[in-house]
Design an enzyme around this catalytic site. Structure first.
Site, mmCIF file in Angstrom:
data_model
loop_
_atom_site.group_PDB
_atom_site.id
_atom_site.type_symbol
_atom_site.label_atom_id
_atom_site.label_comp_id
_atom_site.label_asym_id
_atom_site.label_seq_id
_atom_site.Cartn_x
_atom_site.Cartn_y
_atom_site.Cartn_z
ATOM 1 N N GLY A 14 22.640 45.821 40.884
ATOM 2 C CA GLY A 14 21.248 46.722 41.331
ATOM 3 C C GLY A 14 20.498 47.382 40.650
ATOM 4 O O GLY A 14 19.841 47.704 39.454
ATOM 5 N N ARG A 15 21.966 48.569 40.336
ATOM 6 C CA ARG A 15 21.326 49.815 39.113
ATOM 7 C C ARG A 15 21.194 49.282 37.762
ATOM 8 O O ARG A 15 20.842 50.465 37.694
ATOM 9 C CB ARG A 15 22.639 51.139 39.602
ATOM 10 C CG ARG A 15 22.373 52.177 38.898
ATOM 11 C CD ARG A 15 23.541 53.133 38.839
ATOM 12 N NE ARG A 15 24.630 53.164 40.026
ATOM 13 C CZ ARG A 15 24.892 54.092 41.375
ATOM 14 N NH1 ARG A 15 23.421 55.099 41.025
ATOM 15 N NH2 ARG A 15 25.461 53.476 42.585
ATOM 16 N N CYS A 25 13.407 73.303 51.953
ATOM 17 C CA CYS A 25 14.072 74.784 52.436
ATOM 18 C C CYS A 25 15.519 74.333 53.026
ATOM 19 O O CYS A 25 15.816 74.171 53.878
ATOM 20 C CB CYS A 25 13.732 75.618 53.842
ATOM 21 S SG CYS A 25 12.362 75.781 53.554
ATOM 22 N N TYR A 47 17.870 53.732 43.601
ATOM 23 C CA TYR A 47 17.811 54.754 44.479
ATOM 24 C C TYR A 47 17.889 55.911 44.931
ATOM 25 O O TYR A 47 18.108 56.760 45.231
ATOM 26 C CB TYR A 47 19.885 55.000 44.746
ATOM 27 C CG TYR A 47 20.431 53.722 44.389
ATOM 28 C CD1 TYR A 47 20.551 53.054 45.686
ATOM 29 C CD2 TYR A 47 21.614 53.493 43.541
ATOM 30 C CE1 TYR A 47 21.291 51.381 46.026
ATOM 31 C CE2 TYR A 47 21.870 51.760 43.272
ATOM 32 C CZ TYR A 47 22.483 51.039 44.659
ATOM 33 O OH TYR A 47 22.529 49.763 44.533
HETATM 34 N N1 LLP Z 1 26.157 44.729 46.442
HETATM 35 C C1 LLP Z 1 26.445 45.024 47.486
HETATM 36 C C2 LLP Z 1 27.113 44.642 48.979
HETATM 37 C C3 LLP Z 1 26.380 46.502 47.801
HETATM 38 O O1 LLP Z 1 27.091 47.119 49.249
HETATM 39 C C4 LLP Z 1 25.708 47.166 46.434
HETATM 40 C C5 LLP Z 1 25.168 48.628 46.475
HETATM 41 C C6 LLP Z 1 25.353 46.251 45.599
HETATM 42 C C7 LLP Z 1 24.941 44.962 45.404
HETATM 43 C C8 LLP Z 1 24.826 47.211 44.523
HETATM 44 O O2 LLP Z 1 25.634 47.571 43.683
HETATM 45 P P1 LLP Z 1 24.660 48.430 42.141
HETATM 46 O O3 LLP Z 1 24.799 47.103 41.171
HETATM 47 O O4 LLP Z 1 23.566 49.115 42.152
HETATM 48 O O5 LLP Z 1 25.978 49.167 41.704
HETATM 49 N N2 LLP Z 1 22.605 54.927 47.091
HETATM 50 C C9 LLP Z 1 23.885 54.838 45.931
HETATM 51 C C10 LLP Z 1 24.371 53.973 45.549
HETATM 52 C C11 LLP Z 1 24.912 53.019 47.203
HETATM 53 C C12 LLP Z 1 24.949 51.499 46.570
HETATM 54 C C13 LLP Z 1 25.001 50.785 47.897
HETATM 55 N N3 LLP Z 1 25.882 48.960 47.192
HETATM 56 C C14 LLP Z 1 23.108 56.157 45.173
HETATM 57 O O6 LLP Z 1 22.633 56.324 44.740
HETATM 58 O O7 LLP Z 1 24.492 56.076 43.542
#
Ligand code: LLP
Length: 422
Positions: free
Chosen positions: A276-277, A345, A374
Site C-alpha cells: 500500500g504505502r 481544537c 493513509y
Molecule cells: N495487507 C494487510 C493485511 C494490511 O493490514 C496492510 C496494512 C497492508 C497489506 C498494507 O500495508 P503497507 O504496504 O501499506 O504497509 N494507517 C497506518 C498504517 C496501517 C496499516 C494497516 N495495514 C499509517 O498511517 O501508518
C-alpha cells in the site's frame, strides 16, 4: 523517486504549478502524481516474477482515480471491507485479482465477495471460516481460502501498526495453524488454496520479513505433508518508505524482491503481495495555506488550514512528514523554527514540532510530503471541517478526483428526529 519538484521557483506536481492549482481548487487539498504512482507500481512489480499478483492495499488510498491508474498498470487489490471491494471493482480491477483480508468480515460482505468471484479470502479465525462456509454453501459456491497465520514475529515498527506478534487480534495463532487447516479441509464449500501473512506496516528492515517468510515456508511444507494443496503464498504488505531525508533509506523493492525469492522460491507457490504505502505514500502531498503565524511563549506556530481531520498520521502515530514551502526559498533564505499546527481544537493537531522552515507569512502555501498513503482515506469531518479535496495530476493535466464536501452537504448528513421538529 517522485515527481514533485521545484521549477521556476514554485513546487510542481509533474508539470502542474501547485501555487496556481491552489488558487483554482482552494486549500487544503491532496495532490497525487500519476507518474509517481505508475513508477512505484512498476518498480515494485519488476522486483518479482510476472506471475506474482500485486494486490494494491486499497486501505492506503481508495480514491477511484488512483485505483484506476493502478488497475491500468495491472494491479490487483487487497480489500478489507465491502466498500473497498465495491471501489476496487468499480475502478476496473477484475475480481480474479482481488483478495479480501480483515478480522471482521460480515456475512453480507462475504456474500458480496463470493458473488463477485474474488480470487482469495484471507481468513483470520475459525468463526469466520464457518461463516464463509455457510455463506458459500447457501450460494452453491466454493470459497478459495488462505488462512492468515500470525508468525509471532516482532516487526519493530510503531506499536499501532505492528500486527505479527502473538498478542494482536490478527491472524490464526501459529500453534493452531495445522488444526485449522484440517478443520477447513472437512468443509464442503471451502477450497484451501494458500497461506497468508502480514506482520505490520512501515517496516524498514528486511530481517523481520525474512523471519516471518521462513516460518511460512516451514508451515507450507507441513501443510503439504498434511495433504493440503497450498498453491499460493500471500506475503502481505509492509515495506516502509523514506519519510525523512536524514534517516537511512528503507530497503528498495528489488532488495525486498531478492529476499522474498530467496526465502520462498523453493515452494514454487504463486506469490501475492499487498503493498500500500510503498506505492502511494510518496505519490501524494497535502497542500495547505498558512492562516496565521502566531507567537507563543518560546514557540512560533504556523497555523495552516489543514488539520488532523485531513491527515491524522502525526497525531495518531507520532509520524514524521517533511514539510516544504510551495514557493522555493532562495539559498540564503532566513529559517525560522516553527510548530506547524492545524486549526482543530486538540493539542495533538500538530504536523511538526520545532521544524526549521523558511520564514513564512499569512497566505503562503506549504506542502506536507509523503501523504499519499493513509492520508485522505483516514480523514474525517471532525470539528465540522469538510475533509480536503483530492486532485490527480498527469503531466500538465489535473482533475479534482474528490471535491471538498460543501458545507451544506456536511450539514445534510445529520437528521432531526420527529420529536425535535416542532
Ligand atoms: N495487507 C494487510 C493485511 C494490511 O493490514 C496492510 C496494512 C497492508 C497489506 C498494507 O500495508 P503497507 O504496504 O501499506 O504497509 N494507517 C497506518 C498504517 C496501517 C496499516 C494497516 N495495514 C499509517 O498511517 O501508518
Amino acid at each position: 523517486m517522485n515527481h514533485f519538484s521545484y521549477r521556476d521557483g514554485v513546487l510542481h506536481a509533474e508539470e502542474v504549478d501547485l501555487a496556481a492549482l491552489a488558487d483554482k481548487v482552494g486549500t487544503p487539498f491532496y495532490c497525487y502524481s500519476t507518474a509517481t504512482l505508475e513508477r512505484h507500481y512498476r518498480v515494485f512489480a519488476e522486483a518479482f516474477s510476472k506471475d506474482t499478483l500485486i494486490a494494491f492495499s486499497v486501505k492506503a488510498n481508495g480514491n477511484l482515480a488512483v485505483l484506476k491508474t493502478l488497475a491500468r498498470q495491472g494491479a490487483g487489490a487487497d480489500v478489507v471491507s465491502g466498500g473497498e471491494l465495491r471501489k476496487a471493482l468499480k475502478a476496473g480491477i477484475p475480481a480474479s485479482k482481488i483478495v479480501f483480508s480483515g478480522v471482521g468480515k460480515t456475512k453480507v460482505e462475504l456474500c458480496a465477495a463470493l458473488q463477485a468471484g474474488i480470487y482469495q479470502f484471507n481468513v483470520e479465525s475459525e468463526p469466520e471460516l464457518r461463516a464463509l462456509d455457510e455463506t458459500a454453501a447457501s450460494l452453491g459456491l466454493r470459497a478459495p481460502v488462505a488462512f492468515r497465520i500470525n508468525p509471532g514475529v516482532d516487526a519493530k515498527t510503531h506499536a499501532k501498526i505492528s500486527t505479527g506478534h502473538s498478542e494482536t487480534k490478527f491472524g490464526i495463532p501459529w500453534s493452531r495453524a495445522r488444526a485449522v487447516y484440517a478443520e477447513a479441509a472437512k468443509l464442503k464449500a471451502i477450497e484451501i488454496v494458500g497461506v497468508d501473512v502480514h506482520i505490520g506496516s512501515q517496516i524498514t528492515d528486511l530481517a523481520p520479513f525474512e523471519a516471518a517468510f521462513r516460518r511460512v515456508v516451514e508451515l507450507v511444507g507441513q501443510l503439504r505433508g498434511d495433504g493440503h494443496a497450498i498453491g499460493r503464498i500471500d506475503l502481505g504488505g509492509g515495506l516502509g518508505v523514506p519519510y525523512r531525508a536524514d534517516n537511512e533509506p528503507p530497503p528498495l523493492p528489488h532488495a525486498y524482491g531478492a529476499m522474498v525469492r530467496e526465502a520462498v522460491d523453493s515452494t514454487h507457490a504463486r506469490l501475492i503481495l499487498e503493498p500500500g504505502r510503498m506505492i502511494a505514500a510518496n505519490a501524494g502531498i497535502l497542500v495547505a495555506r498558512v492562516i496565521y503565524v502566531k507567537k507563543g511563549e518560546g514557540k512560533t506556530f504556523l497555523i495552516v488550514d489543514a488539520g488532523m481531520n485531513d491527515l491524522v498520521r502525526p497525531a495518531m502515530y507520532d509520524a514524521f512528514h517533511d514539510i516544504v514551502a510551495v514557493r522555493e526559498p532562495g539559498p540564503d533564505a532566513e529559517r525560522v523554527r516553527y510548530d506547524v499546527v492545524g486549526p482543530v481544537c486538540e493539542t495533538s493537531d500538530i504536523f511538526a514540532a520545532d521544524r526549521d522552515l523558511p520564514r513564512l507569512k499569512d497566505g503562503d502555501l506549504v506542502a506536507i510530503l509523503s501523504a499519499g498513503a493513509y492520508g485522505a482515506v483516514m480523514s474525517s469531518a471532525y470539528n465540522a471541517r469538510p475533509p480536503a479535496a483530492e486532485v490527480l495530476v498527469r503531466d500538465g493535466d489535473w482533475a479534482v478526483v474528490r471535491p471538498r464536501m460543501d458545507d451544506d452537504a456536511l450539514l445534510a448528513t445529520d437528521r432531526i428526529p420527529g420529536w425535535l421538529e416542532a
